[in-house]
Design an enzyme around this catalytic site. Structure first.
Site, mmCIF file in Angstrom:
data_model
loop_
_atom_site.group_PDB
_atom_site.id
_atom_site.type_symbol
_atom_site.label_atom_id
_atom_site.label_comp_id
_atom_site.label_asym_id
_atom_site.label_seq_id
_atom_site.Cartn_x
_atom_site.Cartn_y
_atom_site.Cartn_z
ATOM 1 N N HIS A 178 0.813 -1.214 0.000
ATOM 2 C CA HIS A 178 0.000 0.000 0.000
ATOM 3 C C HIS A 178 0.851 1.270 0.000
ATOM 4 O O HIS A 178 0.405 2.307 -0.463
ATOM 5 C CB HIS A 178 -1.048 -0.056 1.112
ATOM 6 C CG HIS A 178 -2.171 -0.960 0.709
ATOM 7 N ND1 HIS A 178 -2.139 -2.315 0.946
ATOM 8 C CD2 HIS A 178 -3.285 -0.732 -0.022
ATOM 9 C CE1 HIS A 178 -3.223 -2.870 0.409
ATOM 10 N NE2 HIS A 178 -3.935 -1.929 -0.178
ATOM 11 N N GLU A 191 -10.160 -12.041 -7.900
ATOM 12 C CA GLU A 191 -8.758 -11.981 -7.474
ATOM 13 C C GLU A 191 -8.292 -13.278 -6.826
ATOM 14 O O GLU A 191 -7.181 -13.362 -6.322
ATOM 15 C CB GLU A 191 -8.509 -10.781 -6.553
ATOM 16 C CG GLU A 191 -9.472 -10.657 -5.397
ATOM 17 C CD GLU A 191 -9.291 -9.364 -4.610
ATOM 18 O OE1 GLU A 191 -8.304 -8.656 -4.796
ATOM 19 O OE2 GLU A 191 -10.178 -9.083 -3.779
ATOM 20 N N ASP A 231 -3.753 -9.278 -6.422
ATOM 21 C CA ASP A 231 -3.946 -10.510 -5.667
ATOM 22 C C ASP A 231 -4.018 -11.718 -6.591
ATOM 23 O O ASP A 231 -3.507 -12.786 -6.255
ATOM 24 C CB ASP A 231 -5.210 -10.417 -4.801
ATOM 25 C CG ASP A 231 -4.926 -9.681 -3.503
ATOM 26 O OD1 ASP A 231 -3.832 -9.893 -2.934
ATOM 27 O OD2 ASP A 231 -5.764 -8.876 -3.074
ATOM 28 N N CYS A 273 -8.519 -3.537 -12.121
ATOM 29 C CA CYS A 273 -8.180 -2.428 -11.218
ATOM 30 C C CYS A 273 -6.890 -2.693 -10.453
ATOM 31 O O CYS A 273 -6.535 -1.929 -9.562
ATOM 32 C CB CYS A 273 -9.325 -2.127 -10.261
ATOM 33 S SG CYS A 273 -9.704 -3.493 -9.164
HETATM 34 C C1 PEP Z 1 -5.907 -6.202 -6.403
HETATM 35 O O1 PEP Z 1 -5.784 -7.172 -5.656
HETATM 36 O O2 PEP Z 1 -5.523 -6.183 -7.589
HETATM 37 C C2 PEP Z 1 -6.529 -4.951 -5.922
HETATM 38 C C3 PEP Z 1 -6.807 -3.956 -6.729
HETATM 39 O O3 PEP Z 1 -6.780 -4.849 -4.587
HETATM 40 P P1 PEP Z 1 -5.687 -4.497 -3.457
HETATM 41 O O4 PEP Z 1 -4.417 -4.085 -4.147
HETATM 42 O O5 PEP Z 1 -6.267 -3.410 -2.625
HETATM 43 O O6 PEP Z 1 -5.570 -5.800 -2.748
HETATM 44 MG MG MG Z 2 -6.862 -7.272 -3.770
#
Ligand code: PEP
Ligand code: MG
Length: 653
Positions: free
Chosen positions: A303, A544, A568, A615
Site C-alpha cells: 500500500h 482476485e 492478488d 483495477c
Molecule cells: C488487487 O488485488 O488487484 C486490488 C486492486 O486490490 P488491493 O491491491 O487493494 O488488494
Molecule cells: Mg486485492
C-alpha cells in the site's frame, strides 16, 4: 465489601477510550474498586492498569468495591460494563486517514554529508515510475539517549520541575496537534490519561526522586510501559505501545533540548529516504514537496507503493541498504520505473537526470491533450479509464487527469489509523461526496478489504499463519454484519445519486455473493422502513482468487460486473507473496498462467453480457494495456498519475 461477577458487554472491551471513561467514573466514588480477570486484577481507577488487563467483550470479570459508597459505585460501574456502546463515541467525519493518529515516535531527520560521486545505482523494487533527483530528506527514527543516568540529591527538585514543564508542554502540543487534525478531544483525553497515570508520570517522578536524571527516567519508564502493552494478546492494545513511545519521545526530546523533524515541515522539494511510511505519514506530510521516495521496506503492490503512485511520486522500495547508509546521503537520484537509486550521485549522473527530467516534463505536458478524450482503439473499441482512490483528498488529482470515474475506492483506508470505526453516517457522507465529485460517471465503492496484515480498530483478527489466505475481505465481512451492514447501508444511501456501484473483494464462490445480496436486500428493507432514501447500486465482484477465475461463468450469472484484481490474482495464481521484495522477479502478471486466468474471466463476462475491468496495478502498465484489451477488458482503473498515459496508449492501439 461487595463484589459481583459480570460478563462485559462493552463492544471491543476496555480498550483505551472505554477504559479511560470507566476509570473516570470509578474515581467519582470514594470506595476502593478492584477489577479481577482470571488470575490478574487491577485498580479500577487506573485506566492504564485496566488496559493492561486486556478485558474484551464477553469476558467474565469480578468487580469488588469496599467503602461507604460501595453499593452505588458497584451499580453504576456494572451498568457501564453492560452497555455495548459504553465509553465509545463515534469519531467526527474527517477526511480519510486523518481522523486520528497513533502517537508514533516521530522520526528525526538528519543528513550527515558523505563524499558525493555515486556512478552505479543500487537496485530496489520499482514501485512508482518517474524520475527524481535532489536533496535528500532522511526520515528515520533516531534512538534517543539520555546524556547522564543519575543526579545528585540536591538536583532532585530541579529535575522534577524540568520533568513537569516538559510533560505539560508535550501534552499541550499533543492537544494542539490533534485539534489541527480535527480529532476528538476524548482521544487526547485517553492519551493524556495514560501519560498522567501512576504507571507513566508517577513512575518517572518516583525514579527522579530516587536519583535518576529526568530524561533517563522518562526513557526507561516509557520503554517498560510500552513493553507491557506489547506483551498483550489484543492487537489494538498492543499497538497502544506506539502511543507510549510517542509520549515518551516527546517528553524526552524536550528534556534533552532536541527537536524532531517531521514530514509536515518539508519546506522545499526533497527526495524522502525512510524505512517505511504509513498512510498517516502521508496524511501529515507536505506531499507537494516530496519529489521522490526511497524506502528500505515495501514492494511494488504494497500500500506504500499504491500511495506513492496515487500521489504521482516516483518511488523505489525495498532498497537493500542499511539505514546507516541512507542516513549519510545528502543528495539522491532515482528512476522509479527501473528501481534504480543513486545515493549521492556523481555530477555526471545528476546532469543526465536533469536532461531526462526536462524531457519527461515535456512528454507529460503533451499528454494533457488527452484529458477530455474518451479513448477508442483504432478498431472502434471504447475503453473506460478510471481512477483508483483511497481518500477524498485524491479527487482533484483524478479529475485533473481526466479520469472517467472511479473504478476502485479502497474503503479500508477510512478504517485504518484511527481508534474507532467510521459509522454509517460518516461513511454515507464520504461516499456521497465521492459520487457527487464524479457524477454522472460511475464510482465503484469496494467494501472493506482487511485482514490480519492490515488491522483496523474494532475488529480483533486471529493470529494466523497465513493472513493473506485467512480471515479477510468478504470472509470477515460476512462474519461481522455489525461492521458490514453499516457500510452497505452507507453505500445504498449514497446510491440515490445513481452513479454508485458496490464491489465485493476476495470472493471465492457463488454462495458468498448470494449472502451479500441477501444482506443488501435486508439493508434496503430496513432503510425503507426507517424512511431513509436509498438507491440500488450495481453489484460487482473483484476477481482476485483462482477459485473466482475458474468459476467466473457461474459468478457472472450473479453480478452486474467483474473487476479483476491482478495484484492478488497474480499472488494467488503464482503462489508468490506480493509483499516480498525478494520474490519480485517471480511475481509476474504477464505470466501465461495469469493471462489465461484473465482470459477465462473475460470470456465468462462476454458470454454473460457483463463488463469486465482491471483495477490491479497491471492496468496502468504500458506493456499490459494492449494484452488486457485484447483479452476483452473494457475498463482500466489506476492511480490518477497514470490516467493520461493510458488514454494515449488506448487511442494508439
Ligand atoms: C488487487 O488485488 O488487484 C486490488 C486492486 O486490490 P488491493 O491491491 O487493494 O488488494
Ligand atoms: Mg486485492
Amino acid at each position: 465489601m461487595l463484589e459481583t461477577e459480570i460478563v462485559v458487554k462493552v463492544s471491543e472491551g476496555l480498550h483505551a477510550r472505554p477504559a479511560t471513561q470507566f476509570a473516570k467514573l470509578a474515581k467519582e466514588f470514594s470506595c476502593s474498586l478492584q477489577i479481577f480477570r482470571g488470575t490478574t486484577s487491577a485498580d479500577a481507577k487506573s485506566a492504564v492498569k485496566l488496559m493492561l488487563l486486556g478485558i474484551k467483550q464477553d469476558d467474565q470479570i469480578l468487580l469488588r468495591a469496599d467503602g461507604s459508597d460501595e453499593s452505588v459505585a458497584l451499580n453504576r460501574l456494572l451498568a457501564f460494563l453492560s452497555e455495548p456502546s459504553a465509553g465509545v463515541q463515534p469519531a467526527k467525519p474527517a477526511q480519510a486517514q486523518e481522523a486520528s493518529a497513533p502517537l508514533d515516535g516521530s522520526p528525526t531527520g538528519s543528513a550527515e554529508p558523505v563524499a558525493p560521486g555515486a556512478v552505479q545505482p543500487v537496485r530496489g523494487v520499482p514501485a512508482s515510475e518517474g524520475l527524481a533527483c535532489g536533496e535528500a530528506f532522511v526520515y528515520l527514527p533516531e534512538a534517543l539517549r539520555a546524556t547522564r543516568q543519575f543526579i545528585e540529591p540536591h538536583e532532585v527538585a530541579t529535575e522534577l520541575d524540568r520533568f513537569g514543564v516538559a510533560f505539560a508542554g508535550s501534552i499541550a502540543a499533543l492537544d494542539q496537534q490533534f485539534k489541527t487534525m480535527g480529532c476528538h478531544e476524548d482521544i487526547v483525553e485517553a492519551l493524556a490519561d495514560v501519560a498522567q497515570s501512576d504507571e507513566f508520570s508517577g513512575a518517572v517522578k518516583q525514579r527522579i526522586a530516587s536519583g535518576w536524571d529526568a530524561a533517563a527516567a522518562t526513557l526507561q519508564v516509557g520503554e517498560e510501559l510500552a513493553a507491557s502493552f506489547l506483551a498483550m494478546d489484543d492487537e489494538y492494545l498492543r499497538s497502544r505501545a506506539d502511543d507510549i513511545h510517542g509520549i515518551t519521545r516527546q517528553v524526552a526530546l524536550r528534556l534533552l533540548g532536541m527537536e524532531d523533524v517531521s514530514l509536515a515541515c518539508l519546506s522545499r522539494p526533497c527526495v524522502v529516504l525512510a524505512a517505511d511510511l504509513s498512510a498517516l505519514d502521508f496524511a501529515r506530510a507536505q506531499v507537494a514537496n516530496i519529489v521522490g521516495l526511497v524506502c528500505t521496506k515495501g514492494s511494488a503492490t504494497s500500500h506504500l507503493a499504491i500511495m506513492a503512485r496515487s500521489h504521482g511520486i516516483p518511488a523505489v522500495l525495498g532498497l537493500p541498504v542499511d539505514e546507516a547508509v541512507l542516513r549519510g546521503a545528502t543528495r539522491v537520484a532515482l528512476d522509479g520505473a527501473q528501481g534504480q537509486v543513486w545515493l549521492d550521485p556523481s555530477p555526471d549522473v545528476e546532469a543526465g537526470f536533469a536532461t531526462r527530467i526536462a524531457q519527461e516534463k515535456s512528454r507529460h505536458a503533451a499528454l494533457s491533450v488527452y484529458r477530455d478524450v474518451e479513448p477508442v482503439t483504432r478498431d472502434g473499441r471504447h475503453v473506460e479509464i478510471a481512477a483508483n482512490l483511497g481518500s477524498l483528498g485524491e479527487i482533484d488529482a483524478a479529475r485533473e487527469a481526466g479520469a472517467m470515474g472511479v473504478g476502485l475506492f479502497r474503503t479500508e483506508l477510512l478504517f485504518m489509523d484511527r481508534r474507532t470505526m467510521p459509522d454509517e453516517d460518516e461513511q454515507a457522507a464520504i461516499y456521497t461526496q465521492l459520487a457527487q465529485a464524479f457524477h454522472p460517471r460511475p464510482v465503484v465503492i469496494r467494501t472493506l478489504d482487511v485482514g490480519g496484515d492490515k488491522p483496523v480498530p474494532g475488529i480483533v483478527f486471529p493470529e494466523e499463519d497465513n493472513p493473506f489466505l485467512g480471515w479477510r475481505g468478504v470472509r470477515m465481512c460476512l462474519d461481522r454484519p455489525d461492521v458490514f451492514m453499516p457500510q452497505l447501508r452507507a453505500v445504498l444511501r449514497a446510491a440515490t445519486l445513481g452513479n454508485v456501484q458496490v464491489m465485493i473483494p476476495m470472493i471465492d464462490d457463488v454462495d458468498e455473493v448470494r449472502r451479500v445480496k441477501t444482506l443488501i436486500a435486508t439493508c434496503a428493507e430496513a432503510l425503507t422502513r426507517e424512511g431513509i432514501a436509498w438507491g440500488q447500486p450495481k453489484l460487482g465482484i473483484m476477481v482476485e482468487t483462482p477459485a473466482a477465475a475458474l468459476t467466473a461463468d457461474l459468478l457472472a450469472q450473479e453480478v452486474d460486473f467483474f473487476s479483476i484484481g491482478t495484484n492478488d490474482l497474480t499472488q494467488y495464481v503464482m503462489a508468490v507473496d506480493r509483499m516480498n521484495p525478494d520474490l519480485a522477479s517471480l511475481y509476474r502478471t504477464d505470466h501465461p498462467a495469469v493471462l489465461r486466468a484473465i482470459g477465462m474471466v473475460c470470456e465468462a463476462a462476454r458470454n454473460a453480457g457483463i463488463p469486465v475491468a482491471v483495477c490491479g496495478e497491471a492496468a496502468a502498465r504500458p506493456e499490459m494495456i494492449p494484452l488486457l484489451i485484447g483479452l476483452g477488458v473494457s475498463e482500466l482503473s489506476m492511480s490518477p498519475s497514470s490516467v493520461l498515459r493510458a488514454k494515449k496508449i488506448v487511442c494508439e492501439l
